[in-house]
Design a protein around this motif. Structure first.
Motif, PDB file in Angstrom:
ATOM      1  N   GLY A  25      15.443  -8.512 -24.009  1.00  0.00           N
ATOM      2  CA  GLY A  25      13.991  -8.418 -23.864  1.00  0.00           C
ATOM      3  C   GLY A  25      13.572  -7.180 -23.102  1.00  0.00           C
ATOM      4  N   PRO A  26      12.367  -7.190 -22.536  1.00  0.00           N
ATOM      5  CA  PRO A  26      11.854  -6.024 -21.802  1.00  0.00           C
ATOM      6  C   PRO A  26      12.774  -5.518 -20.684  1.00  0.00           C
ATOM      7  CG  PRO A  26      10.084  -7.571 -22.235  1.00  0.00           C
ATOM      8  CD  PRO A  26      11.344  -8.256 -22.670  1.00  0.00           C
ATOM      9  N   PRO A  27      13.423  -6.404 -19.886  1.00  0.00           N
ATOM     10  CA  PRO A  27      14.334  -5.872 -18.850  1.00  0.00           C
ATOM     11  C   PRO A  27      15.463  -5.026 -19.433  1.00  0.00           C
ATOM     12  CG  PRO A  27      13.820  -8.166 -18.392  1.00  0.00           C
ATOM     13  CD  PRO A  27      13.301  -7.876 -19.762  1.00  0.00           C
ATOM     14  N   ALA A  28      16.011  -5.447 -20.582  1.00  0.00           N
ATOM     15  CA  ALA A  28      17.091  -4.677 -21.205  1.00  0.00           C
ATOM     16  C   ALA A  28      16.575  -3.332 -21.714  1.00  0.00           C
ATOM     17  CB  ALA A  28      17.714  -5.471 -22.338  1.00  0.00           C
ATOM     18  N   LEU A  29      15.379  -3.333 -22.296  1.00  0.00           N
ATOM     19  CA  LEU A  29      14.807  -2.079 -22.787  1.00  0.00           C
ATOM     20  C   LEU A  29      14.516  -1.119 -21.637  1.00  0.00           C
ATOM     21  CD1 LEU A  29      12.384  -3.436 -25.526  1.00  0.00           C
ATOM     22  CD2 LEU A  29      14.449  -2.071 -25.882  1.00  0.00           C
ATOM     23  N   ARG A  30      14.083  -1.681 -20.525  1.00  0.00           N
ATOM     24  CA  ARG A  30      13.826  -0.839 -19.353  1.00  0.00           C
ATOM     25  C   ARG A  30      15.128  -0.193 -18.866  1.00  0.00           C
ATOM     26  NH1 ARG A  30      13.774  -1.290 -13.722  1.00  0.00           N
ATOM     27  NH2 ARG A  30      12.200   0.023 -12.700  1.00  0.00           N
ATOM     28  N   GLU A  31      16.200  -0.984 -18.789  1.00  0.00           N
ATOM     29  CA  GLU A  31      17.486  -0.437 -18.359  1.00  0.00           C
ATOM     30  C   GLU A  31      17.988   0.619 -19.335  1.00  0.00           C
ATOM     31  OE1 GLU A  31      19.584  -0.843 -15.592  1.00  0.00           O
ATOM     32  OE2 GLU A  31      17.636  -1.526 -14.871  1.00  0.00           O
ATOM     33  N   LEU A  32      17.737   0.407 -20.613  1.00  0.00           N
ATOM     34  CA  LEU A  32      18.152   1.384 -21.609  1.00  0.00           C
ATOM     35  C   LEU A  32      17.425   2.708 -21.395  1.00  0.00           C
ATOM     36  CD1 LEU A  32      19.833   1.678 -24.304  1.00  0.00           C
ATOM     37  CD2 LEU A  32      17.674   1.239 -25.486  1.00  0.00           C
ATOM     38  N   ARG A  33      16.110   2.633 -21.182  1.00  0.00           N
ATOM     39  CA  ARG A  33      15.323   3.855 -21.005  1.00  0.00           C
ATOM     40  C   ARG A  33      15.645   4.551 -19.687  1.00  0.00           C
ATOM     41  NH1 ARG A  33      11.609   4.241 -24.957  1.00  0.00           N
ATOM     42  NH2 ARG A  33      10.930   2.343 -26.025  1.00  0.00           N
ATOM     43  N   LEU A  34      16.028   3.770 -18.663  1.00  0.00           N
ATOM     44  CA  LEU A  34      16.350   4.349 -17.366  1.00  0.00           C
ATOM     45  C   LEU A  34      17.784   4.857 -17.287  1.00  0.00           C
ATOM     46  CD1 LEU A  34      14.582   1.834 -14.938  1.00  0.00           C
ATOM     47  CD2 LEU A  34      13.878   4.161 -15.510  1.00  0.00           C
ATOM     48  N   GLY A  35      18.568   4.594 -18.307  1.00  0.00           N
ATOM     49  CA  GLY A  35      19.941   5.073 -18.294  1.00  0.00           C
ATOM     50  C   GLY A  35      20.939   4.099 -17.717  1.00  0.00           C
ATOM     51  N   GLY A  36      20.499   2.882 -17.376  1.00  0.00           N
ATOM     52  CA  GLY A  36      21.427   1.894 -16.845  1.00  0.00           C
ATOM     53  C   GLY A  36      22.272   1.240 -17.918  1.00  0.00           C
ATOM     54  N   LEU A  37      21.834   1.334 -19.175  1.00  0.00           N
ATOM     55  CA  LEU A  37      22.581   0.831 -20.323  1.00  0.00           C
ATOM     56  C   LEU A  37      22.701   1.928 -21.362  1.00  0.00           C
ATOM     57  CD1 LEU A  37      20.936  -2.697 -20.878  1.00  0.00           C
ATOM     58  CD2 LEU A  37      23.183  -2.257 -19.868  1.00  0.00           C
ATOM     59  N   ASP A  38      23.801   1.908 -22.099  1.00  0.00           N
ATOM     60  CA  ASP A  38      23.957   2.832 -23.220  1.00  0.00           C
ATOM     61  C   ASP A  38      23.482   2.195 -24.519  1.00  0.00           C
ATOM     62  OD1 ASP A  38      25.360   4.932 -21.726  1.00  0.00           O
ATOM     63  OD2 ASP A  38      26.956   3.450 -21.562  1.00  0.00           O
ATOM     64  N   VAL A  39      23.663   0.879 -24.622  1.00  0.00           N
ATOM     65  CA  VAL A  39      23.306   0.136 -25.827  1.00  0.00           C
ATOM     66  C   VAL A  39      22.720  -1.199 -25.408  1.00  0.00           C
ATOM     67  CG1 VAL A  39      24.167  -0.926 -27.966  1.00  0.00           C
ATOM     68  CG2 VAL A  39      25.227   1.184 -27.118  1.00  0.00           C
ATOM     69  N   THR A  40      21.674  -1.642 -26.093  1.00  0.00           N
ATOM     70  CA  THR A  40      21.211  -3.013 -25.914  1.00  0.00           C
ATOM     71  C   THR A  40      20.982  -3.621 -27.294  1.00  0.00           C
ATOM     72  OG1 THR A  40      19.593  -4.468 -24.842  1.00  0.00           O
ATOM     73  CG2 THR A  40      18.744  -2.433 -25.773  1.00  0.00           C
ATOM     74  N   ILE A  41      21.266  -4.901 -27.411  1.00  0.00           N
ATOM     75  CA  ILE A  41      21.145  -5.575 -28.703  1.00  0.00           C
ATOM     76  C   ILE A  41      19.943  -6.499 -28.655  1.00  0.00           C
ATOM     77  CG2 ILE A  41      22.285  -7.103 -30.360  1.00  0.00           C
ATOM     78  CD1 ILE A  41      24.938  -5.975 -29.327  1.00  0.00           C
ATOM     79  N   THR A  42      19.091  -6.407 -29.658  1.00  0.00           N
ATOM     80  CA  THR A  42      17.854  -7.172 -29.695  1.00  0.00           C
ATOM     81  C   THR A  42      17.844  -8.121 -30.889  1.00  0.00           C
ATOM     82  OG1 THR A  42      16.691  -5.524 -31.052  1.00  0.00           O
ATOM     83  CG2 THR A  42      16.599  -5.253 -28.649  1.00  0.00           C
ATOM     84  N   GLU A  43      16.980  -9.120 -30.805  1.00  0.00           N
ATOM     85  CA  GLU A  43      16.754 -10.030 -31.922  1.00  0.00           C
ATOM     86  C   GLU A  43      15.262 -10.094 -32.205  1.00  0.00           C
ATOM     87  OE1 GLU A  43      17.694 -14.121 -31.156  1.00  0.00           O
ATOM     88  OE2 GLU A  43      16.583 -14.178 -29.267  1.00  0.00           O
ATOM     89  N   ARG A  44      14.901 -10.289 -33.446  1.00  0.00           N
ATOM     90  CA  ARG A  44      13.506 -10.485 -33.821  1.00  0.00           C
ATOM     91  C   ARG A  44      13.473 -11.192 -35.168  1.00  0.00           C
ATOM     92  NH1 ARG A  44      10.526  -5.403 -36.184  1.00  0.00           N
ATOM     93  NH2 ARG A  44       8.948  -6.138 -34.762  1.00  0.00           N
TER      94      ARG A  44
END
Length: 292
Positions: free
Chosen positions: A131-150
């Motif tokens: 969700g939004p926390p994962a996307l935030r970490e992705l944009r801030l560089g804390g994650l290289d990849v995040t997997i989403t569902e929709r």
């Protein structure tokens, strides 16, 4: 003036996170270590780089100049890593991934097994986050990849400065307690209680769509997003639910019945990567393993 690139990386982390504590968490060091590195960098430069008077760390004009250069240096180092790896023919490095439980169990763990076989120098660090926390970490560089569902009916996701790698669709099934009477149509469930996520969640949206398509208003009695907990509630006879195939792979311990009703659509699974990082060999190797 001899600028240490490692200290510039600390300044860049402060710029992204807005606090020394946030930068420390992203760099996996203590806040005091960040403070010391910043103080040494300011001593080298001979001027303050961060205004610490407020609750957030605000970069000064000089700090913004150096933070911008630090970001450029990080990009150059990433490109150098990619080129050197291409010369060696081997992918290597750490990939930080954010995902939710069903993906961790049934996609990431098999992908990591494939990586261990095909790319032994690539390692993964997994964080349960979506969700939004994962996307935030992705944009801030804390994650290289995040997997989403929709909900797959919404089509391909599009986000600025984020590359989307489709992983596939996971069909939804209607699941009921084992001791409920046989279910032959959605009309048999029109007055039954339902268990799903809140309206903002994927399962909540899918249930709303299903109700519109099938002409009934779902009666939500329990809001829950953790699939083992959802299946436990169904097993206890407390309602029907919609669950994707991946979640049902781990549902053999629950007294539930997967109905033969027409498939209630699917959730699409996508890997999101910050633009530019898809070229990193380690990230590319993980994405390939996930797709496979």
């Amino acid at each position: 003036m001899n600028l240490d690139p490692r200290r510039l990386a600390v300044l860049a982390a402060i710029a992204r996170r807005g606090t020394l504590a946030g930068a420390a968490a992203a760099l996996h060091v203590t806040p005091s270590a960040v403070s010391q590195q910043l103080a040494q960098l300011e001593h080298t430069v001979g001027r303050p780089l961060v205004d610490r008077s407020g609750r957030r760390a605000v970069l000064t004009a000089a700090g913004r100049v150096l933070a911008g250069r630090a970001e450029a240096i990080e990009r150059e180092l990433a490109e150098a890593e990619r080129e050197l790896t291409a010369m060696s023919g081997r992918a290597a490095g750490l990939v930080r991934v954010g995902a939710f439980p069903t993906v961790i169990r049934f996609l990431l763990i098999p992908a990591m097994a494939r990586l261990a076989r095909d790319h032994p120098d690539v390692t993964c660090s997994i964080t349960e986050l979506d969700g939004p926390p994962a996307l935030r970490e992705l944009r801030l560089g804390g994650l290289d990849v995040t997997i989403t569902e929709r909900d797959a009916s919404l089509g391909l996701e599009s986000r600025r400065q984020v590359h989307v790698v489709p992983l596939g669709e996971d069909p939804y099934r209607v699941v009921v307690p084992l001791d409920w009477p046989p279910v032959h149509s959605y009309g048999d469930l029109a007055d039954r209680p339902w268990i799903c996520g809140p309206p903002s969640s994927t399962t909540g949206q899918v249930l709303d769509r299903l109700g519109r398509e099938r002409g009934f208003t779902p009666r939500r009695v329990h809001l829950c997003v953790d699939y083992p907990a959802v299946l436990a509630l169904v097993s206890a006879g407390l309602g029907a639910t919609i669950a994707p195939d991946l979640a049902l792979r781990g549902g053999s311990d629950f007294a539930v019945r997967v109905t033969d009703l027409p498939v209630a659509g699917a959730r699409r699974l996508d890997a999101l990567v910050t633009a530019g990082r898809t070229a990193l060999p380690a990230v590319e190797a993980l994405l390939t393993a996930l797709v496979q």
